[in-house]
Write a protein that holds these residues in place. Structure first.
Motif, short mmCIF file in Angstrom:
data_model
loop_
_atom_site.label_atom_id
_atom_site.label_comp_id
_atom_site.label_asym_id
_atom_site.label_seq_id
_atom_site.Cartn_x
_atom_site.Cartn_y
_atom_site.Cartn_z
N PHE A 145 -101.29 -51.37 -0.17
CA PHE A 145 -102.23 -52.40 0.25
C PHE A 145 -102.88 -51.98 1.56
CE2 PHE A 145 -99.66 -56.01 -1.96
CZ PHE A 145 -99.94 -55.43 -3.18
N ILE A 191 -109.04 -60.24 0.73
CA ILE A 191 -109.23 -61.69 0.99
C ILE A 191 -108.42 -62.14 2.21
CG2 ILE A 191 -109.26 -64.04 0.08
CD1 ILE A 191 -109.26 -62.94 -2.70
N ARG A 235 -105.57 -53.28 -3.02
CA ARG A 235 -104.68 -52.17 -3.38
C ARG A 235 -105.49 -50.91 -3.64
NH1 ARG A 235 -105.10 -55.48 -7.79
NH2 ARG A 235 -105.26 -54.56 -9.87
N ARG A 278 -113.28 -49.80 -7.75
CA ARG A 278 -112.87 -51.18 -7.44
C ARG A 278 -113.87 -51.88 -6.52
NH1 ARG A 278 -108.36 -53.40 -8.90
NH2 ARG A 278 -108.26 -54.73 -7.06
N THR A 296 -105.95 -67.51 -5.37
CA THR A 296 -106.53 -67.70 -4.04
C THR A 296 -108.05 -67.79 -4.13
OG1 THR A 296 -104.72 -66.54 -2.97
CG2 THR A 296 -106.75 -66.68 -1.74
N PHE A 314 -96.79 -55.42 -8.79
CA PHE A 314 -97.56 -54.94 -9.94
C PHE A 314 -96.61 -54.24 -10.91
CE2 PHE A 314 -100.77 -55.73 -6.75
CZ PHE A 314 -101.80 -56.27 -7.49
N GLY A 372 -101.47 -59.17 3.08
CA GLY A 372 -100.60 -58.65 2.02
C GLY A 372 -100.39 -59.60 0.87
N MET A 373 -100.91 -60.80 0.99
CA MET A 373 -100.61 -61.83 0.00
C MET A 373 -101.34 -61.63 -1.32
SD MET A 373 -101.90 -64.88 -1.27
CE MET A 373 -102.86 -65.87 -0.14
N CYS A 374 -102.62 -61.18 -1.28
CA CYS A 374 -103.40 -61.22 -2.52
C CYS A 374 -103.37 -59.91 -3.32
CB CYS A 374 -104.83 -61.66 -2.24
SG CYS A 374 -105.97 -60.37 -1.76
N VAL A 383 -108.37 -56.39 -13.35
CA VAL A 383 -106.93 -56.67 -13.29
C VAL A 383 -106.65 -57.35 -11.95
CG1 VAL A 383 -104.62 -55.67 -13.31
CG2 VAL A 383 -106.42 -54.64 -14.72
N TYR A 384 -106.22 -58.58 -12.01
CA TYR A 384 -105.94 -59.36 -10.80
C TYR A 384 -104.44 -59.57 -10.64
CZ TYR A 384 -110.73 -61.40 -10.36
OH TYR A 384 -112.05 -61.62 -10.16
N SER A 385 -103.99 -59.72 -9.39
CA SER A 385 -102.67 -60.32 -9.18
C SER A 385 -102.88 -61.83 -9.27
CB SER A 385 -102.13 -59.96 -7.80
OG SER A 385 -102.78 -60.73 -6.80
N ASN A 401 -101.77 -64.00 -7.25
CA ASN A 401 -102.11 -64.50 -5.91
C ASN A 401 -103.60 -64.35 -5.64
OD1 ASN A 401 -99.50 -65.19 -5.33
ND2 ASN A 401 -99.19 -63.67 -3.72
N GLU A 402 -104.16 -63.20 -5.99
CA GLU A 402 -105.59 -63.01 -5.73
C GLU A 402 -106.42 -63.96 -6.59
OE1 GLU A 402 -107.34 -59.13 -6.45
OE2 GLU A 402 -109.30 -59.83 -5.77
N GLU A 461 -103.80 -50.20 -14.26
CA GLU A 461 -103.62 -51.38 -13.42
C GLU A 461 -104.68 -51.49 -12.31
OE1 GLU A 461 -99.57 -53.60 -12.82
OE2 GLU A 461 -99.61 -51.66 -11.83
N HIS A 462 -105.40 -50.38 -12.09
CA HIS A 462 -106.44 -50.42 -11.06
C HIS A 462 -107.82 -50.70 -11.61
CE1 HIS A 462 -103.20 -48.81 -8.68
NE2 HIS A 462 -103.90 -49.15 -7.61
N LEU A 482 -95.78 -60.06 -0.96
CA LEU A 482 -96.76 -59.20 -1.60
C LEU A 482 -96.61 -59.31 -3.12
CD1 LEU A 482 -95.95 -55.99 0.48
CD2 LEU A 482 -97.24 -57.99 1.21
N PRO A 483 -97.73 -59.39 -3.83
CA PRO A 483 -97.62 -59.45 -5.28
C PRO A 483 -97.05 -58.14 -5.84
CG PRO A 483 -99.92 -59.24 -4.60
CD PRO A 483 -99.11 -59.45 -3.36
#
Lengths: 482, 294
Positions: B235, B216, B226, B256, A275, A256, B220-222, A267-269, A271-272, A262-263, A253-254
């Protein structure tokens, strides 16, 4: 300097070898590549490769092989390049490394094979990564395949995850005659190689060809299977008859920063962000359906100093960002990214803000990201990682205007497999506990390796774990002893 | 490739598919979802699993036409196939004997509430179900819900069927009438779930909502999914999709979910241009339904 251990094919006396300069890797000019996704490095020609190979001192106790997590016989393959037998050189690498075209591109060679190279003590180390890439590409272009003929053992191995560790396990075990099936949660194979590493560093065609080769060798693949959800480890072993399982589920899990703002939507991780670009081709929207924010003319920053951070920000640049910043709380010396990537990023015009720590993401008037507020840092005493701990400088707050930010400060353990496999030992951070030599877990017949054991690391370290796991899985399947 | 064995319209713009997915069917539990990618250039979207049949190896999903992908999916029929179906994802609903449980389904949310209602009933709870929709045509799964409920109440926003009003009106009545409620489960549009949360907060009734943020990979990866729960990031794909309604920050969720509104419009416009032959009315009804109020 140690004398060559055996008769050398290299016509140059040792002293002369030192005089040959390290052959530079041909690359796309920075101003051109900053606007495309084609590979930065163009690869050696046969002439360049032979010239570089001539530099090898052929030490009797080579540090290169010792420092390689999978133990590639560097000398021997480099000598074969000198001799002009590139296919034999490729076969020699493949004895220890099932993914040479990939490691030749993404390994941090300075930390492994090239780090201990004797040449490097005096001049520049041998370009081992460049040479590895050259022979692997040569082999792929020739379409030459040596398929091993080994009798089937009748044993079945399930590999969870098709990233670097899983592919290594699969490639090694299929050569021993075991039946191997790789399960992948995503719709495409390759794990981080596909969703994480961008095209300009590792073209997808390279991965595809490596996968095709594995299929030819007999490895079976199944996508769209989330082990722990779609089927559990216990069900694989009890109901589907697998004799051993290797867990290589990778980065989790990324993480933060848990700072205000942050929301916000932009704001991206990492990974997102990666991807969307690499796996989903969102930058081709609307030809592809998955959207991403339009980066043209925008100010974009990445937080973090690893390879993932640089992959993200260099992608942003290629997608039209007006300014592309790297914000990192330590100094450049502590940056975990490969040296070559940092060099390339600078050449492309990425701005580096070292010793800078974000404390808040600030919205613009319409509720999207507008800026990041940062603190200047200075280096204090070494912390648990051995690196000097960054400490904030009082009263040093300043803002960088931004439209999009990507957070690339690491990952934490993905809990899905652990929480659905009773008796599988984990550490206090939730990573799977595995013996560092045998990669055995607390469950009989279950092995694990790569990021899900160590936390975020590199492709080659995951492959090293895969290689050790393959040996001990083979031993377990052959002897039945745990 | 996942084959569609059967497809039917439950309401205008809401379609139910029976899909061959033996591995998912064996494992599915109430509250879980799948991620679907229809074709090579397609996006990955999360969808509710309405039910599954482990013996036959099938799952059924309920899809409301909202954007391009859901419209495209709803244009498919028995005999067609879907490129990728992954799951079952997310934590299953917590099923135990709570006592009296109110299960609320708003619009297509009823499809996600249904398997949990059924499981709660089997666990020995008294299940009071409240389902609502914009109008008569959009009321779905009424007989299914009736079969697993001790009491079923139906509302329509415009009064074209059953009682005029919102599902929250019924909940308010129950509370005002002093019906002891041990748990509320609400699945539907965000404004509805938020209204339910606000109504039960003061009453200290434990309330669970099922969230559907942008997602996506679903594993839990991306981190795209959240949500702010009790002030920390969780998540929806691995920690949820069900959360304690009183701890969810709905404003952040709403905000979001607007991230790609512009791109979603563009995609939809492009899809419409490519499907001029199709009656536009169908999609329009449904876009309106998306904004359904509690």
């Amino acid at each position: 300097m140690t004398a060559p251990a055996r008769p050398s094919l290299n016509p140059l006396p040792l002293k002369e070898r030192m005089k040959v300069p390290r052959q530079p890797m041909p690359e796309q000019p920075a101003e051109i590549r900053a606007a495309n996704f084609s590979e930065v490095n163009l690869g050696y020609s046969p002439e360049l490769a032979r010239q570089e190979a001539l530099r090898c001192l052929e030490c009797a106790k080579p540090a290169c092989t010792k420092d390689c997590p999978v133990g590639v016989k560097v000398h021997e393959f480099v000598q074969l390049i000198v001799a002009g037998d590139f296919l034999a050189a490729a076969a020699k690498i493949r004895e220890n490394n099932v993914l040479p075209a990939i490691t030749g591109r993404v390994c941090p060679q300075e930390d492994h094979c090239e780090g201990g190279c004797l040449m490097g003590k005096k001049v520049k180390p041998l370009g081992i990564g460049y040479l590895e890439r050259f022979v692997a590409d040569y082999e792929q272009h020739m379409g030459f395949r040596v398929l091993p003929k080994v009798p089937a053992t009748g044993k079945k191995v399930a590999v969870v995850g098709s990233g670097p560790s899983g592919l290594t396990v699969a490639g090694e075990l299929v050569r021993k005659g075991h039946r191997v099936r790789v399960f992948e949660a995503l719709h495409e194979l390759g794990g981080v190689l596909v969703y994480g590493i961008p095209e300009f560093r590792l073209p997808k065609t390279i991965i595809r060809e490596q996968l095709d080769y594995m299929r030819d060798m007999g490895v079976e693949f199944e996508t769209d299977v989330v082990i722990g959800r779609t089927i559990t480890i216990d069900e694989l072993m009890e109901e589907e008859g697998y004799d051993a399982v290797f867990i290589g589920t990778g980065a989790g899990l990324p993480v933060f920063m848990n700072i205000p703002g942050e929301h916000l939507n932009s704001v991206y991780s990492a990974n997102e962000f990666l991807t969307r670009i690499n796996l989903m081709k969102a930058y081709k929207f609307p030809a592809y359906d998955q959207p991403m924010l339009d980066l043209h003319g925008k100010d974009v920053a990445v937080i973090g100093g690893g390879n993932t951070a640089l992959d993200a920000i260099r992608s942003a640049l290629r997608l039209g960002a007006r300014k592309a910043h790297v914000i990192y709380r330590r100094s450049e010396a502590e940056m975990p990214a490969r040296a070559e990537e940092a060099k390339h990023a600078r050449q492309e015009g990425i701005e580096f803000h070292m010793l800078t720590n974000p404390v808040e993401f600030l919205p613009d008037s319409e509720g999207w990201l507008g800026a990041v507020r940062c603190l200047r840092m200075e280096l204090g005493e070494p912390d648990a990682s051995g690196r000097r701990r960054p400490v904030p400088v009082a009263g040093s707050e300043f803002e960088i205007p931004l439209s999009v930010v990507v957070i690339a400060i690491g990952t934490s353990a993905n809990p899905i497999v652990q929480s659905t496999t009773p008796g599988l030992g984990t550490d206090k951070r939730g990573y799977i506990q595995a013996d560092p030599e045998t990669q055995r877990t607390s469950r009989r017949g279950v092995f694990a390796g790569g990021d899900i054991v160590t936390g975020s690391a590199t492709v080659i370290l995951a492959m090293g774990a895969g290689s050790r796991a393959a040996k001990s899985i083979d031993q377990y399947l052959t002897t039945g002893q745990w | 490739m996942f084959h569609i064995l059967h497809a039917e319209w439950l309401a205008p713009g809401i379609r139910r598919f029976l899909i061959e997915a033996p591995r998912i069917a064996r494992k599915q539990q109430p509250g879980q979802f799948v991620i679907v990618r229809i074709y090579q250039e397609g996006e990955r979207i999360p969808l509710t699993i309405e039910s599954s049949d482990p013996q036959r190896g099938t799952i059924s999903i309920v899809v409301q036409s909202i954007g391009k992908t859901t419209n495209l999916l709803n244009s498919l029929d028995a005999g067609d196939s879907i490129l990728d179906v992954v799951g079952p994802l997310g934590k299953p609903s917590e099923i135990q004997k709570f006592g009296t449980v109110v299960v609320m389904g708003g619009g297509v949310g009823t499809a996600m509430a249904y398997p949990t209602a059924a499981a709660l009933k089997r666990a020995g709870n008294r299940v009071i179900s409240i389902i609502g929709a914009k109008n008569k045509d959009l009321v779905i799964l009424e007989s299914e819900m009736r079969a697993v409920s001790d009491v079923l109440m139906v509302t329509t926003d415009d009064g074209t069927y059953a009682d005029k009003g919102f599902v929250t009106d019924k909940l308010r009545q129950l509370i005002q009438n002093g019906v002891p409620v041990d748990l509320v489960l609400a699945v539907g549009p965000i404004p509805m779930m938020k209204a339910v949360a606000e109504m039960t907060r003061g009453e200290r009734i434990r309330t669970i909502v099922s969230l559907n943020p942008i997602m996506i990979d679903g594993t839990g990866m991306c981190g795209g999914c959240r949500v702010l729960v009790g002030g920390t990031s969780e998540f929806a794909c691995v920690d949820g999709p069900e959360f304690d309604a009183h701890r969810v920050n709905f404003e952040v969720l709403v905000q979001r979910n607007t991230t790609y509104r512009e791109q979603e419009r563009e995609s939809m416009a492009q899809f419409r241009r490519g499907h001029e032959a199709q009656p536009a009315a169908k999609t329009e009804t449904v876009c309106a339904a998306e904004e359904a109020r509690p």
